[in-house]
Design a protein around this motif. Structure first.
Motif, PDB file in Angstrom:
ATOM      1  N   GLU A  48      21.996 -23.272  26.452  1.00  0.00           N
ATOM      2  CA  GLU A  48      21.791 -22.684  25.076  1.00  0.00           C
ATOM      3  C   GLU A  48      21.637 -24.045  24.365  1.00  0.00           C
ATOM      4  O   GLU A  48      22.589 -24.871  24.307  1.00  0.00           O
ATOM      5  N   GLY A  49      20.806 -23.812  23.253  1.00  0.00           N
ATOM      6  CA  GLY A  49      20.497 -25.112  22.396  1.00  0.00           C
ATOM      7  C   GLY A  49      20.037 -26.040  23.073  1.00  0.00           C
ATOM      8  O   GLY A  49      19.689 -27.179  22.082  1.00  0.00           O
ATOM      9  N   GLY A  50      19.565 -26.296  24.285  1.00  0.00           N
ATOM     10  CA  GLY A  50      18.902 -27.307  24.688  1.00  0.00           C
ATOM     11  C   GLY A  50      17.476 -27.183  24.966  1.00  0.00           C
ATOM     12  O   GLY A  50      16.754 -28.092  26.066  1.00  0.00           O
ATOM     13  N   ALA A  51      16.556 -26.128  24.494  1.00  0.00           N
ATOM     14  CA  ALA A  51      15.188 -26.034  24.915  1.00  0.00           C
ATOM     15  C   ALA A  51      14.162 -27.225  24.256  1.00  0.00           C
ATOM     16  O   ALA A  51      13.523 -27.464  25.030  1.00  0.00           O
ATOM     17  N   TRP A  52      14.611 -27.899  23.287  1.00  0.00           N
ATOM     18  CA  TRP A  52      13.890 -29.054  22.992  1.00  0.00           C
ATOM     19  C   TRP A  52      13.680 -29.956  23.676  1.00  0.00           C
ATOM     20  O   TRP A  52      12.439 -30.622  24.317  1.00  0.00           O
ATOM     21  N   ARG A  53      14.766 -30.406  24.575  1.00  0.00           N
ATOM     22  CA  ARG A  53      14.784 -31.492  25.465  1.00  0.00           C
ATOM     23  C   ARG A  53      14.330 -31.012  26.918  1.00  0.00           C
ATOM     24  O   ARG A  53      13.496 -31.706  27.615  1.00  0.00           O
ATOM     25  N   GLN A  54      14.437 -29.530  27.255  1.00  0.00           N
ATOM     26  CA  GLN A  54      13.755 -29.057  28.344  1.00  0.00           C
ATOM     27  C   GLN A  54      12.339 -29.117  28.291  1.00  0.00           C
ATOM     28  O   GLN A  54      11.666 -29.323  29.123  1.00  0.00           O
ATOM     29  N   VAL A  55      11.929 -28.777  26.862  1.00  0.00           N
ATOM     30  CA  VAL A  55      10.297 -28.759  27.007  1.00  0.00           C
ATOM     31  C   VAL A  55       9.848 -29.918  26.631  1.00  0.00           C
ATOM     32  O   VAL A  55       8.880 -30.303  27.480  1.00  0.00           O
ATOM     33  N   MET A  56      10.413 -31.163  26.301  1.00  0.00           N
ATOM     34  CA  MET A  56       9.837 -32.521  26.283  1.00  0.00           C
ATOM     35  C   MET A  56       9.750 -33.083  27.655  1.00  0.00           C
ATOM     36  O   MET A  56       8.975 -33.745  27.969  1.00  0.00           O
ATOM     37  N   ALA A  57      10.745 -32.769  28.377  1.00  0.00           N
ATOM     38  CA  ALA A  57      10.975 -33.239  29.840  1.00  0.00           C
ATOM     39  C   ALA A  57       9.535 -32.475  30.713  1.00  0.00           C
ATOM     40  O   ALA A  57       9.259 -33.424  31.456  1.00  0.00           O
TER      41      ALA A  57
END
Length: 389
Positions: A229-238
């Motif tokens: 939760e709250g980590g979507a941006w890092r997940q998208v960028m990866a």
């Protein structure tokens, strides 16, 4: 290895996909049936056949039903599918979703979704909103936790393939933080979920491959969160490096097919008693296109190998994949546009495929991060960033 640097197994794989495309979509009559006379870009029966052949799982681990290949095999697959004009638009979004699940999903989510992709189900991903396209920090579609569920409200747009997907990987706002991209979370949303309204958007591509999504009190369990939760941006960028390479592979296939079709026309069409391909003005333009395609192919596969080996600093890989996405999709657009011009009136008639090549090449420079955004990314890796007032 051969001249392209493929192993024997990779060369055999490329040939198998090319033969599949020729058998199933090799004639205009076959493609007309599968695409509703060039109006659509995805057909379930062809997609099912590709799944049965094992191609959709080429870069998915064996324990989830795939064949355990990597990014290079994925690039080979997409180059050959797009060169063969195989109407499987959902393959691109499904592989983007697969990349996220391989990195961040729970074991049960991996078994469910990666296995489903291998079996032929389409998955979609939704990030953009009417007020948040290139600027993902402006996402406002909200997911509020209420006990064991999240309640989602808001609108998304430009969501590829949602109309025939089984699940959508949604990026929604669950909070705020110190940085603009904090507070974004990924959810898996079955497209049959009550309160989700999917409305296709007609485009110049001929069909409705993108959609508006409307969420009205859509409820999903807390187990629908993918990753943190709250980590979507890092997940998208990866996952962006892989997505850009797939876009480059698709562009490479489109460019090569446009070139092949143009070459066939120039050899057969005669004016002033000679094939028009014999005129110097035409021959030189064809030579330039061939050079651009070969340069694009070298960049695509070299970059794919670097990504697979994790060779170089993170910003160097980001630079390389953005360069590949820009270069190859711009090449695809150029080849199709030159094809229309060199074929004259026939280039924009529905009797030939060239006009369709152009209609499909133009949006390739827009989706998965516009080429203007890619240029911003590339320049930023050299330390050049926009000034602040």
């Amino acid at each position: 290895m051969n001249a392209r640097g493929f192993t024997e197994e990779q060369e055999e794989f490329a040939a198998a996909v090319r033969q599949f495309a020729a058998k199933e979509c090799g004639t205009r009559e076959q493609r007309a049936v599968l695409t509703d006379d060039n109006r659509e870009q995805h057909h379930d029966s062809i997609y099912a056949k590709i799944a049965a052949s094992g191609y959709l799982g080429v870069s998915i681990p064996e324990e989830y039903g795939g064949s355990g290949g990597g990014i290079l095999e994925q690039v080979i697959l997409f180059e050959e599918l797009w060169r063969g004009m195989v109407p499987v638009h959902g393959a691109g979004t499904s592989h983007t979703v697969a990349g996220v699940y391989k990195r961040y999903a729970s074991e049960q989510q991996k078994k469910d979704v990666l296995g489903a992709i291998c079996a032929g189900e389409v998955m979609s991903i939704s990030i953009s909103e009417p007020g948040a396209g290139s600027d993902a920090a402006a996402i406002s579609c909200k997911a509020v936790r209420d006990g064991d569920v999240y309640r989602i409200n808001g609108q998304k747009t430009w969501c590829s393939d949602a109309q025939f997907a089984s699940k959508i990987l949604l990026v929604a706002r669950t909070g705020r933080g110190h940085r603009p991209h904090d507070g974004l979370t990924m959810f898996e949303i079955p497209t049959s979920t009550p309160g989700l309204d999917i409305r296709p958007i007609r485009t110049m591509g001929g069909g409705a491959e993108v959609n508006d999504l409307f969420f009205t009190d859509v409820e999903v369990p807390v187990t629908a969160v993918v990753g943190e939760e709250g980590g979507a941006w890092r997940q998208v960028m990866a996952g962006l490096n892989g997505e850009r390479i797939v876009c480059a592979a698709q562009g490479l296939g489109m460019a090569q097919r446009s070139f092949d079709d143009l070459l066939g026309y120039l050899r057969e069409r005669e004016q002033f008693g000679a094939p028009i391909g014999s005129f110097q003005a035409v021959r030189h333009r064809v030579a330039d296109l061939a050079i651009e395609i070969e340069a694009s192919r070298a960049l695509t596969y070299d970059t794919a190998r670097r990504v697979a080996a994790n060779e170089g600093a993170p910003e160097e890989l980001v630079r390389a994949t953005s360069m590949a996405k820009v270069k190859v999709t711009e090449t695809a657009k150029r080849v199709a546009l030159e094809g229309v011009q060199l074929m004259g009136g026939y280039g924009y008639t529905l009797e030939f495929d060239m006009e369709r090549h152009l209609r499909l090449a133009i949006p390739a420079t827009i989706y998965a991060g516009t080429n203007e955004i890619q240029r911003d990314i590339i320049s930023s890796t050299f330390g050049l960033r926009p000034g602040r007032s």
